[in-house]
Design a protein around this motif. Sequence first.
Motif, mmCIF file in Angstrom:
data_model
loop_
_atom_site.group_PDB
_atom_site.id
_atom_site.type_symbol
_atom_site.label_atom_id
_atom_site.label_comp_id
_atom_site.label_asym_id
_atom_site.label_seq_id
_atom_site.Cartn_x
_atom_site.Cartn_y
_atom_site.Cartn_z
ATOM 1 N N ALA A 289 0.909 -1.709 0.068
ATOM 2 C CA ALA A 289 -0.218 0.277 -0.100
ATOM 3 C C ALA A 289 1.082 1.165 -0.316
ATOM 4 C CB ALA A 289 -0.778 0.129 1.558
ATOM 5 N N VAL A 290 2.191 0.744 1.108
ATOM 6 C CA VAL A 290 2.517 2.282 0.693
ATOM 7 C C VAL A 290 3.202 2.702 -0.587
ATOM 8 C CG1 VAL A 290 5.609 3.023 1.526
ATOM 9 C CG2 VAL A 290 3.427 2.004 3.338
ATOM 10 N N ILE A 291 3.986 1.440 -1.371
ATOM 11 C CA ILE A 291 4.476 1.751 -2.874
ATOM 12 C C ILE A 291 3.833 1.965 -3.855
ATOM 13 C CG2 ILE A 291 5.620 -0.012 -4.510
ATOM 14 C CD1 ILE A 291 6.427 -1.719 -2.635
ATOM 15 N N ARG A 292 2.164 1.275 -3.493
ATOM 16 C CA ARG A 292 1.138 2.516 -4.033
ATOM 17 C C ARG A 292 0.914 3.417 -4.175
ATOM 18 N NH1 ARG A 292 -4.555 -0.312 -3.980
ATOM 19 N NH2 ARG A 292 -5.916 1.243 -5.773
ATOM 20 N N THR A 293 1.378 4.619 -3.264
ATOM 21 C CA THR A 293 1.199 5.875 -2.724
ATOM 22 C C THR A 293 1.971 6.349 -2.712
ATOM 23 O OG1 THR A 293 -0.198 5.404 -0.322
ATOM 24 C CG2 THR A 293 0.766 6.947 -0.739
ATOM 25 N N CYS A 294 3.021 6.076 -2.977
ATOM 26 C CA CYS A 294 4.570 6.511 -3.043
ATOM 27 C C CYS A 294 4.222 7.074 -4.561
ATOM 28 C CB CYS A 294 6.281 5.651 -3.196
ATOM 29 S SG CYS A 294 5.760 6.012 -1.219
ATOM 30 N N GLU A 295 3.698 5.549 -5.821
ATOM 31 C CA GLU A 295 3.939 5.462 -6.701
ATOM 32 C C GLU A 295 3.034 6.703 -7.403
ATOM 33 O OE1 GLU A 295 2.993 5.748 -11.180
ATOM 34 O OE2 GLU A 295 1.836 5.079 -9.727
ATOM 35 N N ALA B 67 1.397 -0.450 -9.419
ATOM 36 C CA ALA B 67 2.495 0.046 -8.991
ATOM 37 C C ALA B 67 3.876 0.180 -9.149
ATOM 38 C CB ALA B 67 1.777 0.651 -8.076
ATOM 39 N N ASN B 68 4.294 -1.404 -8.565
ATOM 40 C CA ASN B 68 5.506 -1.397 -8.452
ATOM 41 C C ASN B 68 6.263 -1.671 -9.674
ATOM 42 O OD1 ASN B 68 4.499 -3.604 -8.882
ATOM 43 N ND2 ASN B 68 5.798 -5.091 -8.732
ATOM 44 N N LYS B 69 6.234 -1.429 -10.753
ATOM 45 C CA LYS B 69 6.532 -1.851 -12.122
ATOM 46 C C LYS B 69 6.838 -0.356 -12.922
ATOM 47 C CE LYS B 69 2.456 -1.821 -15.503
ATOM 48 N NZ LYS B 69 2.000 -2.528 -16.780
ATOM 49 N N TRP B 70 6.340 0.831 -12.265
ATOM 50 C CA TRP B 70 6.651 2.180 -12.702
ATOM 51 C C TRP B 70 7.914 2.870 -11.686
ATOM 52 C CZ3 TRP B 70 4.408 1.433 -17.217
ATOM 53 C CH2 TRP B 70 3.277 1.445 -17.511
ATOM 54 N N MET B 71 8.528 1.898 -10.842
ATOM 55 C CA MET B 71 9.552 2.156 -9.865
ATOM 56 C C MET B 71 10.243 1.871 -9.810
ATOM 57 S SD MET B 71 6.649 3.573 -6.576
ATOM 58 C CE MET B 71 8.179 4.209 -6.003
#
Length: 227
Positions: free
Chosen positions: A50-56, A82-86
């Motif tokens: 959820a944090v990774i998604r928020t960061c993206e 979301a993680n694939k864009w970061m």
Amino acid sequence: MTDKDFKVLDHLSQFVSDHKKEFVEKVLSNRTHHVTVVLEDIFQSQNASAVIRTCECMGLQDIHIIEMISKYEINRRVLKGANKWMNLHRYRTRDTNNVEACFQYLHDQGYKILVADPDEDGKSIHDIDVTENKVALLFGNELRGVSSYALQHADQKIRIPMYGFTESLNISVSVAICLNALITKLHGSSTAFGLSDEEKEAMRLDWYRKIVKRSDLIEREFLRTIQ
């Protein structure tokens, strides 16, 4: 980027719709390395994801994951891709103080490390000047909080002002509140927080590869024609 990379980028762009291209450019224009988030030993996959998604969503390009005791596990249902864009930087070497390794890297990159802690001696997140230095926000384990090493070696303790009986927030909520405060300030300032042209080109190629179906096959066939 090499000359070959630029040719591949131009070729793949033919398979990306104008709408998608516009969206990519909009996201690229707001992407930043100026603010990043560090997760220290988060053990619940839904929280970390959820944090990774928020960061993206907030435009961050990097997130740092320290694994001393707890291993980060991907929760695809929460991540929503979301993680694939970061860029996910993971510190998980055995018999190593991975917190120290992460701190060393961030300080070498010019980041001021702010550790989230509910104690009253921390500075309010709303009083942080995000325009002076690059900022790394560290959030600790859901039960134990941040490590003693992180508290001792951070540049600043920060807190979210709260006015109820409950002493803490869920980590994903805490990250969202802190990032909203800092990113809003950043966008309202004259700070050059965006990516360089070279970084944008490299990221554009990376994202096009992820957007275009079977891009690996398309790229392989294209490279055969120009060799």
